[in-house]
Design a protein around this motif. Structure first.
Motif, PDB file in Angstrom:
ATOM      1  N   LEU A  39       6.305  -9.371  -9.436  1.00 50.26           N
ATOM      2  CA  LEU A  39       5.695  -9.620  -8.131  1.00 50.26           C
ATOM      3  C   LEU A  39       4.182  -9.802  -8.252  1.00 50.26           C
ATOM      4  CD1 LEU A  39       7.786  -7.173  -5.941  1.00 50.26           C
ATOM      5  CD2 LEU A  39       7.904  -9.680  -5.949  1.00 50.26           C
ATOM      6  N   LYS A  40       3.566  -9.048  -9.133  1.00 47.37           N
ATOM      7  CA  LYS A  40       2.121  -9.185  -9.371  1.00 47.37           C
ATOM      8  C   LYS A  40       1.804 -10.604  -9.847  1.00 47.37           C
ATOM      9  CE  LYS A  40      -2.014  -7.235 -10.368  1.00 47.37           C
ATOM     10  NZ  LYS A  40      -2.873  -6.593  -9.432  1.00 47.37           N
ATOM     11  N   VAL A  65       1.225 -10.680  -5.549  1.00 53.36           N
ATOM     12  CA  VAL A  65       1.308  -9.451  -4.763  1.00 53.36           C
ATOM     13  C   VAL A  65       0.328  -8.427  -5.340  1.00 53.36           C
ATOM     14  CG1 VAL A  65       2.822  -7.553  -4.020  1.00 53.36           C
ATOM     15  CG2 VAL A  65       3.715  -9.903  -4.177  1.00 53.36           C
ATOM     16  N   GLU A  66      -0.362  -7.729  -4.455  1.00 55.71           N
ATOM     17  CA  GLU A  66      -1.256  -6.650  -4.863  1.00 55.71           C
ATOM     18  C   GLU A  66      -0.586  -5.321  -4.541  1.00 55.71           C
ATOM     19  OE1 GLU A  66      -5.270  -6.927  -3.372  1.00 55.71           O
ATOM     20  OE2 GLU A  66      -5.186  -9.122  -3.471  1.00 55.71           O
ATOM     21  N   GLU A  68      -0.743  -2.469 -13.183  1.00 52.70           N
ATOM     22  CA  GLU A  68      -0.544  -3.494 -12.147  1.00 52.70           C
ATOM     23  C   GLU A  68      -1.039  -3.043 -10.777  1.00 52.70           C
ATOM     24  OE1 GLU A  68       2.166  -4.190 -15.484  1.00 52.70           O
ATOM     25  OE2 GLU A  68       1.840  -2.427 -14.243  1.00 52.70           O
ATOM     26  N   ALA A  69      -1.319  -1.754 -10.623  1.00 48.55           N
ATOM     27  CA  ALA A  69      -1.734  -1.209  -9.331  1.00 48.55           C
ATOM     28  C   ALA A  69      -3.212  -0.834  -9.355  1.00 48.55           C
ATOM     29  CB  ALA A  69      -0.882   0.012  -8.981  1.00 48.55           C
ATOM     30  N   ASP A  70      -3.833  -0.976  -8.211  1.00 47.37           N
ATOM     31  CA  ASP A  70      -5.224  -0.566  -8.029  1.00 47.37           C
ATOM     32  C   ASP A  70      -5.244   0.717  -7.213  1.00 47.37           C
ATOM     33  OD1 ASP A  70      -6.345  -2.949  -9.237  1.00 47.37           O
ATOM     34  OD2 ASP A  70      -5.783  -3.998  -7.396  1.00 47.37           O
ATOM     35  N   ILE A  71      -6.233   1.552  -7.477  1.00 45.83           N
ATOM     36  CA  ILE A  71      -6.394   2.793  -6.727  1.00 45.83           C
ATOM     37  C   ILE A  71      -7.426   2.557  -5.631  1.00 45.83           C
ATOM     38  CG2 ILE A  71      -7.102   5.210  -6.865  1.00 45.83           C
ATOM     39  CD1 ILE A  71      -6.125   5.106  -9.840  1.00 45.83           C
ATOM     40  N   VAL A  72      -7.053   2.947  -4.411  1.00 47.74           N
ATOM     41  CA  VAL A  72      -7.957   2.848  -3.261  1.00 47.74           C
ATOM     42  C   VAL A  72      -8.244   4.261  -2.765  1.00 47.74           C
ATOM     43  CG1 VAL A  72      -7.206   0.530  -2.616  1.00 47.74           C
ATOM     44  CG2 VAL A  72      -6.035   2.514  -1.635  1.00 47.74           C
ATOM     45  N   VAL A  86       0.853  -1.185   0.000  1.00 52.94           N
ATOM     46  CA  VAL A  86       0.000   0.000   0.000  1.00 52.94           C
ATOM     47  C   VAL A  86       0.887   1.233   0.000  1.00 52.94           C
ATOM     48  CG1 VAL A  86      -1.798   1.280   1.214  1.00 52.94           C
ATOM     49  CG2 VAL A  86      -1.832  -1.225   1.231  1.00 52.94           C
ATOM     50  N   THR A  87       0.576   2.153  -0.925  1.00 51.60           N
ATOM     51  CA  THR A  87       1.392   3.361  -1.082  1.00 51.60           C
ATOM     52  C   THR A  87       0.543   4.623  -0.917  1.00 51.60           C
ATOM     53  OG1 THR A  87       1.052   3.509  -3.474  1.00 51.60           O
ATOM     54  CG2 THR A  87       2.878   2.134  -2.721  1.00 51.60           C
ATOM     55  N   HIS A  88       1.195   5.655  -0.435  1.00 57.83           N
ATOM     56  CA  HIS A  88       0.585   6.993  -0.377  1.00 57.83           C
ATOM     57  C   HIS A  88       1.716   8.010  -0.327  1.00 57.83           C
ATOM     58  CE1 HIS A  88       1.187   7.864   3.973  1.00 57.83           C
ATOM     59  NE2 HIS A  88       1.210   6.545   4.057  1.00 57.83           N
TER      60      HIS A  88
END
Length: 148
Positions: free
Chosen positions: A96-97, A101-102, A123-127, A68-70
């Motif tokens: 990694l995906k 890995v999520e 490869e990344a989802d936005i939360v 998780v990134t921010h």
């Protein structure tokens, strides 16, 4: 001594079940040996964090890992991002995906920094919120927190 079934059930319901995590919705109920959320809020640490994730999976392939990134931590998940040696992050993220890995990017950060969602690699989802996602993974889904 408990005298009735109703009293027994009430006593059991009031007893905390420490370490017991109920079945989960959202794809996190698999047969994982560990569930771990890696928190990245500075892309200066991203390559080291990705190595940690790879090493973690090498040691325990049955782990479920969510990154998780921010803040500045989203930068390595943007189109064209490269490490200090000009290596694209996306290649490592893709690898990694493929291992399950999520990757999650904070929408609050995108809005605050005026970054279009289309700049986030596929490869990344936005939360909605990176920190809220970390809290959710820990509180609701039983993930362990790691901060590389």
């Amino acid at each position: 001594m408990i005298k009735s079934k109703r009293a027994l059930l009430a006593a059991l319901a009031a007893t905390p079940l420490l370490g017991v995590v109920p079945a989960k919705a959202g794809g996190y109920e698999g047969d994982y040996s560990q569930k771990v959320v890696y928190h990245i809020n500075d892309s200066e640490n991203a390559m080291a964090a990705l190595r940690n994730v790879r090493n973690h999976l090498d040691a325990d392939p049955k782990s479920k890992i969510v990154v998780v990134t921010h803040g500045k931590g989203i930068d390595f998940l943007l189109e064209g991002a490269e490490d200090k040696n000009k290596n694209p992050y996306q290649v490592t993220v893709q690898t990694l995906k493929e291992r399950g890995v999520e990757f999650k990017v904070c929408n609050n950060t995108l809005v605050a920094r005026k970054i279009d969602k289309s700049k986030v690699i596929p490869e990344a989802d936005i939360v909605p919120s990176g920190v809220a996602e970390i809290g959710l993974l820990q509180a609701k889904y039983g993930f362990v927190y790691l901060k590389p």
